[in-house]
Design a protein around this motif. Structure first.
Motif, PDB file in Angstrom:
ATOM      1  N   LEU A 166      11.059  22.669 -35.732  1.00 55.74           N
ATOM      2  CA  LEU A 166      11.704  23.102 -34.667  1.00 55.74           C
ATOM      3  C   LEU A 166      12.896  22.031 -34.335  1.00 55.74           C
ATOM      4  N   TYR A 167      12.493  20.825 -34.419  1.00 52.62           N
ATOM      5  CA  TYR A 167      13.495  20.116 -33.853  1.00 52.62           C
ATOM      6  C   TYR A 167      13.235  18.442 -34.470  1.00 52.62           C
ATOM      7  N   THR A 168      14.258  17.615 -34.536  1.00 48.79           N
ATOM      8  CA  THR A 168      14.073  16.332 -34.843  1.00 48.79           C
ATOM      9  C   THR A 168      14.910  15.562 -33.977  1.00 48.79           C
ATOM     10  N   ASN A 179      10.749  11.473 -33.680  1.00 54.76           N
ATOM     11  CA  ASN A 179       9.882  12.650 -33.547  1.00 54.76           C
ATOM     12  C   ASN A 179      10.317  14.092 -33.997  1.00 54.76           C
ATOM     13  N   TYR A 180       9.230  14.803 -34.511  1.00 49.67           N
ATOM     14  CA  TYR A 180       9.653  16.068 -34.762  1.00 49.67           C
ATOM     15  C   TYR A 180       8.657  17.146 -34.371  1.00 49.67           C
ATOM     16  N   ASP A 181       8.747  18.410 -34.618  1.00 52.61           N
ATOM     17  CA  ASP A 181       7.639  19.129 -34.229  1.00 52.61           C
ATOM     18  C   ASP A 181       7.871  20.606 -35.091  1.00 52.61           C
ATOM     19  N   VAL A 182       6.675  21.132 -35.345  1.00 53.58           N
ATOM     20  CA  VAL A 182       6.689  22.440 -36.052  1.00 53.58           C
ATOM     21  C   VAL A 182       6.385  23.719 -34.984  1.00 53.58           C
ATOM     22  N   GLN A 183       5.811  22.926 -33.804  1.00 53.21           N
ATOM     23  CA  GLN A 183       5.455  24.014 -32.824  1.00 53.21           C
ATOM     24  C   GLN A 183       5.449  23.288 -31.555  1.00 53.21           C
ATOM     25  N   LEU A 184       5.659  23.776 -30.347  1.00 54.97           N
ATOM     26  CA  LEU A 184       6.022  22.738 -29.117  1.00 54.97           C
ATOM     27  C   LEU A 184       4.954  22.333 -28.286  1.00 54.97           C
ATOM     28  N   ASP A 185       3.720  22.569 -28.606  1.00 57.41           N
ATOM     29  CA  ASP A 185       2.668  22.043 -27.945  1.00 57.41           C
ATOM     30  C   ASP A 185       2.074  20.815 -28.789  1.00 57.41           C
ATOM     31  N   GLU A 200      11.359  20.385 -44.391  1.00 59.43           N
ATOM     32  CA  GLU A 200       9.990  21.286 -44.341  1.00 59.43           C
ATOM     33  C   GLU A 200       8.964  20.704 -45.374  1.00 59.43           C
ATOM     34  N   GLU A 201       9.553  20.389 -46.382  1.00 62.41           N
ATOM     35  CA  GLU A 201       8.299  19.992 -47.180  1.00 62.41           C
ATOM     36  C   GLU A 201       7.814  18.791 -46.943  1.00 62.41           C
ATOM     37  N   VAL A 202       8.220  17.771 -45.961  1.00 65.44           N
ATOM     38  CA  VAL A 202       7.588  16.789 -45.428  1.00 65.44           C
ATOM     39  C   VAL A 202       6.702  17.307 -44.015  1.00 65.44           C
ATOM     40  N   ALA A 203       7.276  18.399 -43.269  1.00 65.79           N
ATOM     41  CA  ALA A 203       6.452  18.695 -42.194  1.00 65.79           C
ATOM     42  C   ALA A 203       5.280  19.839 -42.433  1.00 65.79           C
TER      43      ALA A 203
END
Length: 381
Positions: free
Chosen positions: A161-163, A176-182, A153-156
């Motif tokens: 949500l996913y990695t 890839n990763y995301d903090v929101q799906l869009d 989380e400290e990087v994002a």
């Protein structure tokens, strides 16, 4: 050396002539047991041409869509190698679904030892929520280990949500990763320091709406070339492919050089989707594969084989040579990974199959044309 623009057009036409003089050779490439095979990644594993490690997944019958990681080792041409379905083992977790993506082998990384493999991917487990977690598989000396690694989380800058880890080579992993799906974000993970970085958050002053990092190649000078795709709606880019050189010894924007955008057939106005998935080095640049869709046929999502050369200044030529990969009889074909002049992926439609598509060598007619082009270049230099 100055070359007229029409000379580049001649070169591109000759490439297309050479590749279409006889048809691309397509063949199914699947595990013989139950379940559908999805080929996702490949890396050479020997001096023997065609001997490689392939990664992917196998659908688990009657599981509601879950998959099991799988690896193939052997010749991609004879297809007489060994398929090994794998179930990740991580303490305290009941794993429900798993997939492996781009691998690395002991042939390219001596720390893995003879016949060693490192592959990355994603998985889910019963108490791990509904989104994917990053997965790493390592086999050294016949001993296999599995581990979870998620972007912290400290990087994002927000809960992740996913990695999904897409590819590994040398000491790096990209994905890839995301903090929101869009909105998709990319990362690079350094195996030596066990640290994550946001990958290519800004380049040339542009903050992308979404970016992926799918393929990676370690160059002889210690840098890496990464391939993927991005969207930037402010500049009317829905999905374009890119190549960029990355130096892990540097920080910030200094780590990235030669960022170059590509769109299918070098026609930005006609291309809806142009995404790089796989990369392999050649004598003069890189062969690539991925997916494309155009305004002329937006319902057909197809693969491609592309070649990009290095320019005299060390960057990438601004135009690529392209060939569409279309598995016979199907409307959807994905180009997931590339080895030499062979593209591997999945095709769906009247049938569903993983496949290998081999681009033919230039015909004698095209070779004569290329020889003529060489003469033109000598006269213009």
């Amino acid at each position: 050396m100055k070359i007229a623009l029409h000379t580049f057009a001649v070169a591109s036409s000759l490439f297309l002539l050479s590749a279409t003089a006889r048809a691309i050779d397509y063949a199914p490439f699947n595990y013989s047991g139950p379940g559908d095979t999805v080929i996702t990644g490949i890396r050479g594993a020997s001096d023997v041409p065609g001997y490689a490690v392939i990664t992917g997944s196998l659908s688990i019958p009657n599981s509601g869509g879950n998959t099991q990681a799988i690896i193939y080792e052997g010749s991609i041409y004879s297809q007489n190698g060994t398929w090994t379905p794998l179930t990740p083992t991580i303490n305290g977790q009941t794993i429900t679904t798993s997939t492996l993506y781009g691998p690395n082998t002991g042939y390219y990384d001596t720390s893995l030892g003879e016949n060693g493999i490192r592959a990355v991917g994603s998985y889910k487990y019963s108490t791990g929520g509904s989104y994917d977690h990053g997965l790493m598989y390592t086999r050294i000396g016949g001993v296999s280990t599995w581990s979870q690694f998620d972007v912290p989380e400290e990087v994002a800058g927000a809960p992740v949500l996913y990695t999904i880890a897409h590819s590994t080579m040398g000491s790096l992993v990209v994905g890839n990763y995301d903090v929101q799906l869009d909105r998709g974000r990319a990362f690079v993970y350094d195996l030596n320091s066990s640290t994550f970085r946001n990958f290519l958050p800004v380049v040339q002053g542009i903050a992308f709406d979404s970016i992926t990092a799918y393929g990676i190649w370690k160059n002889s000078n210690g840098t890496y070339t990464v391939a993927g795709g991005y969207s930037n709606l402010a500049n009317h880019v829905l999905d374009a492919g890119y190549l960029v050189d990355y130096d892990p010894s540097k920080t910030g924007n200094d780590a990235y050089t030669h960022f170059t955008s590509f769109q299918y057939q070098n026609e930005p106005l006609a291309s809806l989707i142009s995404h790089f998935d796989g990369i392999v080095a050649t004598d003069d640049g890189y062969n690539l594969t991925g997916d494309h869709a155009t305004l002329a046929s937006p319902q057909n999502q197809l693969g491609f084989f592309a070649h990009v050369t290095r320019s005299e200044d060390g960057g990438f030529d601004l135009t690529a040579d392209w060939l569409s990969i279309e598995y016979p009889g199907n409307a959807i074909t994905s180009g997931n990974t590339v080895y030499a002049e062979s593209v591997l992926g999945v095709s769906t439609g009247s049938t569903t199959t993983s496949y290998i598509a081999t681009v033919p060598e230039p015909s004698s007619l095209a070779l004569l044309g290329l020889a003529g082009l060489a003469a033109i270049l000598r006269r213009r230099s």
